[in-house]
Design a protein around this motif. Structure first.
Motif, short mmCIF file in Angstrom:
data_model
loop_
_atom_site.label_atom_id
_atom_site.label_comp_id
_atom_site.label_asym_id
_atom_site.label_seq_id
_atom_site.Cartn_x
_atom_site.Cartn_y
_atom_site.Cartn_z
N GLU A 110 -2.82 85.80 -38.87
CA GLU A 110 -4.27 85.25 -39.01
C GLU A 110 -5.26 85.82 -38.15
OE1 GLU A 110 -5.78 80.81 -38.90
OE2 GLU A 110 -4.78 81.09 -40.40
N LEU A 111 -4.80 85.55 -36.77
CA LEU A 111 -5.70 85.92 -35.61
C LEU A 111 -6.12 87.28 -35.51
CD1 LEU A 111 -4.15 83.56 -32.63
CD2 LEU A 111 -6.32 83.35 -33.91
N ILE A 112 -5.28 88.22 -35.76
CA ILE A 112 -5.51 89.75 -35.52
C ILE A 112 -6.51 90.12 -36.78
CG2 ILE A 112 -3.37 90.27 -34.50
CD1 ILE A 112 -2.42 91.44 -37.46
N GLU A 113 -6.64 89.36 -37.99
CA GLU A 113 -7.21 89.66 -38.95
C GLU A 113 -8.88 89.10 -38.50
OE1 GLU A 113 -7.16 91.27 -41.58
OE2 GLU A 113 -4.96 91.41 -41.16
N MET A 114 -8.94 87.92 -37.95
CA MET A 114 -10.16 87.57 -37.44
C MET A 114 -10.67 88.26 -36.11
SD MET A 114 -9.41 83.35 -37.51
CE MET A 114 -8.94 82.49 -39.00
N LEU A 115 -9.79 88.91 -35.53
CA LEU A 115 -10.29 89.85 -34.46
C LEU A 115 -10.97 90.96 -35.07
CD1 LEU A 115 -7.37 89.70 -31.76
CD2 LEU A 115 -9.70 88.91 -31.59
N ALA A 116 -10.25 91.58 -35.88
CA ALA A 116 -10.96 92.70 -36.87
C ALA A 116 -12.43 92.28 -37.63
CB ALA A 116 -9.75 93.24 -37.70
N ASP A 117 -12.32 91.08 -38.10
CA ASP A 117 -13.44 90.54 -38.53
C ASP A 117 -14.50 90.64 -37.52
OD1 ASP A 117 -12.33 90.15 -41.21
OD2 ASP A 117 -12.03 88.21 -40.79
N ASP A 118 -14.24 90.08 -36.37
CA ASP A 118 -15.31 90.22 -35.29
C ASP A 118 -15.83 91.59 -35.05
OD1 ASP A 118 -15.23 87.33 -35.30
OD2 ASP A 118 -13.82 87.30 -33.56
N ALA A 119 -15.13 92.40 -35.07
CA ALA A 119 -15.59 93.89 -34.76
C ALA A 119 -16.44 94.28 -35.92
CB ALA A 119 -14.28 94.66 -34.81
N ALA A 120 -15.91 94.04 -37.27
CA ALA A 120 -16.78 94.35 -38.44
C ALA A 120 -18.25 93.75 -38.48
CB ALA A 120 -16.22 93.72 -39.60
N LEU A 121 -18.43 92.52 -37.64
CA LEU A 121 -19.49 91.78 -37.76
C LEU A 121 -20.51 92.46 -36.75
CD1 LEU A 121 -18.50 87.81 -37.71
CD2 LEU A 121 -19.77 89.11 -39.55
N ARG A 122 -19.86 93.25 -35.94
CA ARG A 122 -21.05 94.10 -35.01
C ARG A 122 -21.76 95.25 -35.66
NH1 ARG A 122 -16.89 92.15 -31.00
NH2 ARG A 122 -15.43 93.79 -31.49
N VAL A 123 -21.41 95.48 -36.67
CA VAL A 123 -21.69 96.74 -37.35
C VAL A 123 -22.41 96.16 -38.92
CG1 VAL A 123 -20.30 98.24 -36.21
CG2 VAL A 123 -19.65 97.46 -38.49
N VAL A 124 -22.06 95.22 -39.30
CA VAL A 124 -22.67 94.64 -40.73
C VAL A 124 -23.24 93.36 -40.58
CG1 VAL A 124 -21.35 96.44 -42.15
CG2 VAL A 124 -20.55 93.80 -41.58
N GLU A 125 -23.74 92.44 -41.44
CA GLU A 125 -24.28 91.44 -41.57
C GLU A 125 -23.32 90.25 -42.15
OE1 GLU A 125 -27.24 90.02 -40.18
OE2 GLU A 125 -27.72 92.25 -39.70
N GLU A 126 -23.18 88.99 -41.56
CA GLU A 126 -22.14 88.29 -42.26
C GLU A 126 -21.86 88.37 -43.60
OE1 GLU A 126 -22.18 83.78 -41.52
OE2 GLU A 126 -21.11 84.56 -39.67
N PRO A 127 -23.02 88.18 -44.43
CA PRO A 127 -22.70 87.95 -45.97
C PRO A 127 -22.05 89.35 -46.30
CG PRO A 127 -25.20 87.49 -45.24
CD PRO A 127 -24.56 87.97 -44.11
#
Length: 324
Positions: free
Chosen positions: A224-241
């Protein structure tokens, strides 16, 4: 005096092993703060695993060595003389031999399982890569291929210079450019941060000690945590919605449809148990994004790192300090 010291060290290591085998992982797996700072939580999980394994082996080793010397080093030296040079075995009883044998067997079992898990995963990935060569076509993005399937599928296949991100036709048709960008960033982060190495280590740990609460809870939490780490990286290039929509769209189809294809019969990474299902992880990721909470403060993250270092230092100190 030396016997008493080693015996007390063994009891202390056993108590630490029990603490790290049950209450600590249970409490951490139910805590909410790891979702706020997944990197710090990942370090703590690794510390629990390493310290727990060292404590288990160390406790049996010190119990077995107790009658052989004043400290670990002198006792090990005498054990070598007994095993290889037929030195007298005065004071070494049945339970001491049993403890030494258990320590050696457990250590060998952990190493063997780690190697065996690596070879199994490598073999699965090699077969998977061969299938991709037959069933996929290059995508516009470097290091990305496309498979023909209606389900929205996205995953990465580690392999050093041969690492590749796999997308499906269904995904490309379903996602808008920004949503696709979020998915690609997410998958590329897995490769860049070498998340497959963490999965390998925790999968081996669970295979070696499947009855241990730590191993099961750790693998589930780390997935679960590695997916959230990857999500955090994605949030740096796209908006949350945008990220929320991409996770929801991909998660809605992958679990139900893709697992019937020939390609999916090859395990994509480490084997997952029912509690490690994509559906559960997707729900946790969405909940984290829809109900965001601030990350841990600098003080909080420092406290987690300090605790991790303390956990690693404790069994090491218990083993080494009496030898000085």
């Amino acid at each position: 005096m030396g016997t008493d010291t080693l015996t007390l060290t063994g009891w202390a290591l056993a108590a630490l092993a029990v603490l790290l085998a049950w209450p600590a992982p249970v409490l951490l797996s139910h805590a909410r703060w790891p979702r706020r700072s997944p990197a710090a939580a990942m370090i703590l999980w690794q510390a629990i695993g390493l310290a727990g394994g060292l404590s288990m082996i160390g406790s049996m080793l010190t119990w077995g060595l107790a009658p052989l010397g004043d400290n670990i080093l002198s006792a090990l030296e005498r054990l070598v003389r007994i095993v290889f040079f037929n030195a007298p075995v005065d004071g070494l009883g049945f339970w001491h031999v049993f403890a030494l044998s258990a320590a050696a067997l457990l250590g060998a079992h952990l190493v063997f399982t780690l190697v065996l898990t690596y070879l199994r995963i490598r073999r699965q990935r090699s077969r998977h890569r061969e299938l991709l060569l037959l069933l996929s076509s290059p995508a516009a993005e470097p290091g990305t291929v496309v498979i023909s399937h209606s389900a929205p599928v996205a995953y990465c296949l580690p392999g050093g210079a041969r690492s590749v991100t796999v997308l499906s036709d269904g995904l490309l048709e379903l996602l808008k450019p920004e949503e696709l960008k979020a998915v690609l960033t997410h998958e590329n982060t897995h490769l860049l941060q070498r998340h497959h190495l963490l999965l390998w280590a925790f999968a081996a740990w669970k295979s070696a000690l499947p009855w241990l609460p730590t191993s099961k809870l750790a693998q589930r939490s780390v997935n679960e945590l590695i997916e959230m780490l990857a999500d955090d990286a994605a949030l740096r290039v796209v908006e949350e919605p945008v990220l929320i929509r991409s996770i929801a769209l991909v998660g809605a189809g992958t679990e139900k449809e893709f697992h019937h294809t020939e390609l999916a019969n090859v395990e994509l990474a480490e084997p997952a148990s029912p509690e490690d299902s994509s559906e559960r992880i997707t729900t946790a990721r969405l909940d984290r994004l829809i109900h965001p909470r601030p990350p841990l403060s600098t003080l909080g993250r420092s406290a987690v790192l300090a605790l991790s270092l303390l956990l690693l230092a404790a069994p090491t100190a218990l083993l080494l300090v009496p030898a000085l």
